[in-house]
Design an enzyme around this catalytic site. Sequence first.
Site, PDB file in Angstrom:
ATOM      1  N   SER A 283       0.839  -1.199   0.000  1.00 15.82           N
ATOM      2  CA  SER A 283       0.000   0.000   0.000  1.00 15.82           C
ATOM      3  C   SER A 283       0.867   1.239   0.000  1.00 15.82           C
ATOM      4  CB  SER A 283      -0.905   0.015   1.232  1.00 15.82           C
ATOM      5  OG  SER A 283      -0.169   0.393   2.392  1.00 15.82           O
ATOM      6  N   ASP A 284       0.290   2.366  -0.385  1.00 11.90           N
ATOM      7  CA  ASP A 284       0.977   3.626  -0.142  1.00 11.90           C
ATOM      8  C   ASP A 284       0.823   3.968   1.337  1.00 11.90           C
ATOM      9  OD1 ASP A 284       2.407   5.972  -0.521  1.00 11.90           O
ATOM     10  OD2 ASP A 284       1.370   6.496  -2.361  1.00 11.90           O
ATOM     11  N   TYR A 285       1.478   5.018   1.747  1.00 12.30           N
ATOM     12  CA  TYR A 285       1.607   5.402   3.164  1.00 12.30           C
ATOM     13  C   TYR A 285       0.234   5.550   3.827  1.00 12.30           C
ATOM     14  CZ  TYR A 285       4.708   7.583   6.710  1.00 12.30           C
ATOM     15  OH  TYR A 285       5.472   7.871   7.823  1.00 12.30           O
TER      16      TYR A 285
END
Length: 757
Positions: A283-285
Amino acid sequence: MLRKNHSAILVSFFFTACLWAQQKDKIPEVEALLEKMTLEEKIGQLNLLTPGGGVATGSVVSKNVEEKIKAGKVGGLFGVAGPDRVRMAQELAVNDTRLKIPLLIGSDVIHGYKTTYPIPLGLSCSWDMDLTEQAARMAAKEATADGIMWNFSPMVDIARDPRWGRIAEGAGEDPYLGSAVAKAMVKGYQQNDLAAPNTMLACVKHLVLYGAAEAGRDYHSVDMSRVKMFNQYLPPYQAAIDAGVASAMSSFNDIDAIPASGNKWLLTDLLRDRWNFDGFVVSDYTSVNEMIAHGLGDLQAVSALALKAGLDMDMVGEGFLTTLKKSLEEGKITEEEITVACRRVLEAKYLSGLLDDPYRYSDESRPEKDILTEENRALARKLATRSFVLLKNHNQILPLKKEAKIALVGPLADSRNNMLGTWAPTGDTKLAVTILEGFKNVAPDATISHAKGANISDDPEIAKKVNVFGSRIEIDERSPETLLQEAVEAAKASDVVVAVVGEATEMSGEAASRTDISIPESQKKLIRALVETGKPVALVLMSGRPLTIPEEFEMPVAILQVWHPGVEAGNAIADVVFGDYNPSGKLTTTWPRSVGQIPIYHSVKNTGRPAPEDRFQKFKSNYLDSENTPLIPFGHGLSYTTFEYSDIKLSNSEISQGESIEVTITLKNTGNVDGEEVVQLYLQDVVRSITPPKRQLKGFNKVMLKKGESKQVSITLSDDDLKFYNSDLEFVSEPGEFKVYVGTDSNATLSQSFTLK
């Protein structure tokens, strides 16, 4: 004969993709580990944390990281660098956990590691895939020397809205060029051996459509038809996957009303079933947690949704770590889904050599010999010179004589903090070469007077927002009037004026969207005053995005667009300004006249009521207050010499399905300086079952010609170049007429036609 770069790249990447597929068939070491693992240990491998202490890349920092590593609750870290620190982290994982599984160590190495080179948008303007691959290879060598084996790059998002700050991180607006750049970067990072100590796992991002955020506002919603998606936005992601990219990152936006991190159509149906991706997805942050704000449920619900969709690793949010066991007990997920995700993470560790040697990337002798070397800085300087685009050169103001009396003015002329560009968290601004220093290095016999002339912005609120990562906009204690007068006096006493103006580094990049993308008014006043002196003026324009510069473009000035060039900024700019290198960059984005034209790009479609280009006509598709055409077209870029295109020829006037066709032109350097030209080929499918763009980039070739020299340049159109995704999302070509245009930019007029039977 010269062949186009894209075709050559396909062959070199075939081996990498095949190697990756072969390695992923059966990995006994991984299967043996999975047999021994408890449920909790499997879930721990899906957890990616950052301990903080470095440069922030998000708003949340993980807590109790050491204790979680010892408890087997961490699969990877980022924000950790240095062989000693990485060894310490690996020792925690290897010595204090039951199964001794090492950690993935990641980082955002976006445009170089310590030796920063131009922002990706700038580098793409070189149109040089060999140099792009070299840049990525150098970044991998430096990052791995500091213990990092996983890179959150390349960013391949197509971006057609320059208000969006992260346009700086990609290759611009075009899917064909973007695909070539994506392949070159994956090849540079990974090469042909992921376990080699100087290669790293690449991570293509952001899946998908992040560059099409509504209103150009970061993290915003995206709504797009599948036909547009497949034809215009998805190709660079697929190109990276075809090149064998090891991992992928989900985006912040939604697709068809489902956020990317929980979107099964995206992460399973498209990515794995259609594109045959066999790596792992992170996932992104905190993007899993952010699905709560999207309106999809609580942390347990969105974490289960993400896992079932095909997400393998949760960055920082810890939703997987804290909720998956409960969701399993409640029958909302299966243990097999957890196992599959864990297997993918472990396979990446195996392929990077970590399972064989956890300390493979902890060689303390490497940083001194591999990081910030003279060779690396020389490459960064070369990359920067190739990224610059000469937008205009009134009266051939450039190049300057090295003995000239020069007024070097502007808020960016001696601003060390603004040379590296956005998303350079591993770079050191103190090592950057300023333009003033570069001028003195390259032209020691020039008489140079320096004046700031203006603040980047006079607005303290803007400065506060931009200066989150340190001082980028410095508002001088002296008044704007005093600064301006000093610059005017320097200009009047000079032979020529060089004004370095534009954006501070953090005026573009993540969370740096702008509704007004013109040069700030403080600097506009400076430019007007300098032009009014009557002295020759060259603008060195620094930015992370296309700007709206209709006023400046109409002035009698030269304009050299240099983006944010990296650690060797000043030397590289001086190389071009003084003529040691003849600029060859070409724009990879269309520059609008005003924000009212956005989105604007070269591969637009005709409407049923196309407007004439030379006049306004009622009931046609045009504006009352502006021309339809951009200020500066895609592909534009001048040289200190001139080039002439002639004699376009096709190898056949008629071809069958599956055949290729060769397009040949004669290119002549008609000026007095050796130079490089990017020959561009555009294709128009005249009639087809879905509305076609007016023209699309389908080939390019960068050619070096000595003054007066002529060459025949050939570009081959393959069978795939004639194909498109139809309304059923089938990749097809259809019989009929095709027009070929070849020239110096997207307005190329040299043309021929052929028929596909």
